[in-house]
Design a protein around this motif. Structure first.
Motif, PDB file in Angstrom:
ATOM      1  N   GLY A 172       0.811  -1.209   0.000  1.00 18.20           N
ATOM      2  CA  GLY A 172       0.000   0.000   0.000  1.00 18.20           C
ATOM      3  C   GLY A 172       0.846   1.261   0.000  1.00 18.20           C
ATOM      4  N   ILE A 173       1.943   1.242   0.751  1.00 18.39           N
ATOM      5  CA  ILE A 173       2.848   2.396   0.772  1.00 18.39           C
ATOM      6  C   ILE A 173       3.464   2.613  -0.613  1.00 18.39           C
ATOM      7  N   ILE A 174       3.909   1.532  -1.234  1.00 18.47           N
ATOM      8  CA  ILE A 174       4.513   1.624  -2.571  1.00 18.47           C
ATOM      9  C   ILE A 174       3.484   2.136  -3.581  1.00 18.47           C
ATOM     10  N   PHE A 175       2.282   1.577  -3.538  1.00 18.43           N
ATOM     11  CA  PHE A 175       1.203   1.988  -4.442  1.00 18.43           C
ATOM     12  C   PHE A 175       0.853   3.458  -4.220  1.00 18.43           C
ATOM     13  N   GLY A 176       0.709   3.842  -2.944  1.00 22.09           N
ATOM     14  CA  GLY A 176       0.347   5.218  -2.627  1.00 22.09           C
ATOM     15  C   GLY A 176       1.369   6.220  -3.119  1.00 22.09           C
ATOM     16  N   ASN A 177       2.629   5.922  -2.912  1.00 24.29           N
ATOM     17  CA  ASN A 177       3.683   6.832  -3.369  1.00 24.29           C
ATOM     18  C   ASN A 177       3.729   6.919  -4.894  1.00 24.29           C
ATOM     19  N   ALA A 178       3.347   5.822  -5.578  1.00 25.48           N
ATOM     20  CA  ALA A 178       3.365   5.814  -7.040  1.00 25.48           C
ATOM     21  C   ALA A 178       2.275   6.705  -7.637  1.00 25.48           C
ATOM     22  N   SER A 231      -4.074  15.187  -4.647  1.00 21.82           N
ATOM     23  CA  SER A 231      -3.541  16.079  -3.610  1.00 21.82           C
ATOM     24  C   SER A 231      -3.958  15.654  -2.213  1.00 21.82           C
ATOM     25  N   PHE A 232      -5.038  14.887  -2.115  1.00 17.11           N
ATOM     26  CA  PHE A 232      -5.606  14.519  -0.812  1.00 17.11           C
ATOM     27  C   PHE A 232      -5.231  13.108  -0.380  1.00 17.11           C
ATOM     28  N   LEU A 233      -4.370  12.434  -1.134  1.00 14.63           N
ATOM     29  CA  LEU A 233      -4.078  11.025  -0.860  1.00 14.63           C
ATOM     30  C   LEU A 233      -3.405  10.853   0.503  1.00 14.63           C
ATOM     31  N   ARG A 234      -3.886   9.890   1.249  1.00 22.38           N
ATOM     32  CA  ARG A 234      -3.294   9.565   2.543  1.00 22.38           C
ATOM     33  C   ARG A 234      -2.370   8.370   2.350  1.00 22.38           C
ATOM     34  N   VAL A 235      -1.085   8.565   2.615  1.00 21.19           N
ATOM     35  CA  VAL A 235      -0.094   7.508   2.400  1.00 21.19           C
ATOM     36  C   VAL A 235       0.646   7.247   3.705  1.00 21.19           C
ATOM     37  N   TRP A 236       0.732   5.970   4.061  1.00 22.34           N
ATOM     38  CA  TRP A 236       1.490   5.582   5.253  1.00 22.34           C
ATOM     39  C   TRP A 236       2.975   5.874   5.064  1.00 22.34           C
ATOM     40  N   GLU A 237       3.654   6.042   6.183  1.00 25.10           N
ATOM     41  CA  GLU A 237       5.112   6.109   6.199  1.00 25.10           C
ATOM     42  C   GLU A 237       5.650   4.731   6.603  1.00 25.10           C
ATOM     43  N   PHE A 251     -10.177   4.305  -5.395  1.00 24.76           N
ATOM     44  CA  PHE A 251     -10.110   2.860  -5.599  1.00 24.76           C
ATOM     45  C   PHE A 251      -9.142   2.570  -6.746  1.00 24.76           C
ATOM     46  N   PRO A 252      -8.320   1.526  -6.701  1.00 25.39           N
ATOM     47  CA  PRO A 252      -8.265   0.433  -5.714  1.00 25.39           C
ATOM     48  C   PRO A 252      -7.296   0.680  -4.557  1.00 25.39           C
ATOM     49  N   TYR A 253      -6.662   1.867  -4.538  1.00 22.45           N
ATOM     50  CA  TYR A 253      -5.738   2.165  -3.442  1.00 22.45           C
ATOM     51  C   TYR A 253      -6.432   2.062  -2.087  1.00 22.45           C
ATOM     52  N   SER A 254      -7.730   2.381  -2.065  1.00 24.34           N
ATOM     53  CA  SER A 254      -8.481   2.344  -0.809  1.00 24.34           C
ATOM     54  C   SER A 254      -8.435   0.968  -0.154  1.00 24.34           C
ATOM     55  N   ILE A 255      -8.379  -0.086  -0.953  1.00 21.56           N
ATOM     56  CA  ILE A 255      -8.322  -1.438  -0.388  1.00 21.56           C
ATOM     57  C   ILE A 255      -7.075  -1.584   0.485  1.00 21.56           C
ATOM     58  N   PHE A 256      -5.934  -1.136  -0.023  1.00 24.42           N
ATOM     59  CA  PHE A 256      -4.677  -1.262   0.719  1.00 24.42           C
ATOM     60  C   PHE A 256      -4.676  -0.380   1.967  1.00 24.42           C
ATOM     61  N   LEU A 257      -5.103   0.865   1.809  1.00 21.43           N
ATOM     62  CA  LEU A 257      -5.053   1.798   2.936  1.00 21.43           C
ATOM     63  C   LEU A 257      -5.951   1.340   4.078  1.00 21.43           C
ATOM     64  N   TYR A 258      -7.183   0.968   3.760  1.00 22.88           N
ATOM     65  CA  TYR A 258      -8.117   0.642   4.834  1.00 22.88           C
ATOM     66  C   TYR A 258      -7.889  -0.755   5.393  1.00 22.88           C
ATOM     67  N   PHE A 259      -7.325  -1.655   4.604  1.00 22.48           N
ATOM     68  CA  PHE A 259      -6.894  -2.929   5.192  1.00 22.48           C
ATOM     69  C   PHE A 259      -5.773  -2.674   6.192  1.00 22.48           C
ATOM     70  N   SER A 260      -4.808  -1.860   5.802  1.00 18.08           N
ATOM     71  CA  SER A 260      -3.685  -1.553   6.693  1.00 18.08           C
ATOM     72  C   SER A 260      -4.169  -0.825   7.935  1.00 18.08           C
ATOM     73  N   GLY A 261      -5.120   0.102   7.754  1.00 16.78           N
ATOM     74  CA  GLY A 261      -5.662   0.824   8.896  1.00 16.78           C
ATOM     75  C   GLY A 261      -6.371  -0.095   9.867  1.00 16.78           C
ATOM     76  N   ALA A 262      -7.146  -1.044   9.330  1.00 16.83           N
ATOM     77  CA  ALA A 262      -7.828  -2.016  10.189  1.00 16.83           C
ATOM     78  C   ALA A 262      -6.811  -2.869  10.939  1.00 16.83           C
TER      79      ALA A 262
END
Length: 236
Positions: A27-33, A39-45, A118-129
């Protein structure tokens, strides 16, 4: 449980935990890509991954804390996955009805903060859960139950259990204390407490996978499917 089966159970715990870490890293790799496109994307560190390593020692002591391992043999997949995801989905559907359909029926002009593309949301919210379940359930409830088991030969274990369940259940709704009218604040606090309460019960009775599955059922409707609807229908 004999030593061999205990060892296998721990290996399974670690396998799932590492798999979840890998999904978070993806998810981090996808988010950074795709970050430059939103502009509003939430990406983990990557620090989030390091912090999640704190949960690994607790994978080895679930049995000692009178908790089920991730794939405990005497727990059915119905109890571990099917019922929890239905319960979580019910909470998610209620949130969509109350917050989107009733309170915000007009189309969004952009994705609100609680939705991601979507589909980035799948990675972010799985990781958040995953993160929430580690720090709201896996670590605190394991510690509380170990402490209760060690004091007075476990005489007060039940009291420790219910204290831990209540404290971990109230944490999230208080941390995310909402603004708005009294009825909405009451709804948010009540449903937030109730969902966390049920997750703690499922964590105690069916293990970590049941608890995270319940939350993922909620996120499926509230974050992911609602996000797909807003992104592909309201914003087009």
């Amino acid at each position: 449980m004999n030593n061999m089966s205990s060892t296998n159970a721990i290996k399974i715990n670690v396998f799932f935990y590492v798999s979840f870490l890998i999904i978070a890293i993806m998810g981090i790799i996808f988010g950074n890509a795709i970050k430059s496109d939103y502009s509003f994307l939430r990406v983990w560190e990557y620090q989030n991954i390091i912090i999640l390593l704190l949960g690994i020692p607790f994978l080895f002591i679930q049995t000692k804390a009178n908790l089920p391992n991730f794939l405990e043999n005497n727990i059915s997949n119905k109890q571990r996955f099917f019922i929890p995801i239905l319960i979580g989905a019910a909470f998610g559907i209620f949130d969509v009805i109350i917050i989107k359909i009733i309170m915000h029926p007009e189309p969004y002009l952009e994705l609100p903060p609680f939705l991601q593309p979507f589909p980035y949301s799948i990675f972010l919210y799985f990781s958040g859960a995953f993160e929430i379940e580690v720090f709201y359930r896996l670590i605190p409830l394991t510690l509380i139950l170990l402490l209760g088991k060690s004091l007075a030969n476990g005489k007060y274990l039940n009291s420790f259990l219910w204290t831990g369940i209540v404290l971990t259940s109230i944490r999230e709704p208080l941390e995310q204390f909402p603004n708005g009218e009294l009825w909405f604040v009451s709804y948010s606090l009540l449903t937030g407490f109730l969902m966390n309460f049920l997750q703690a019960i499922y964590f105690k009775n069916a293990g970590f996978l049941a608890s995270i599955t319940l939350r993922l059922g909620h996120y499926l409707f509230w974050h992911i499917l609602l996000g797909i609807y807003v992104q592909y229908f309201e914003l087009q």
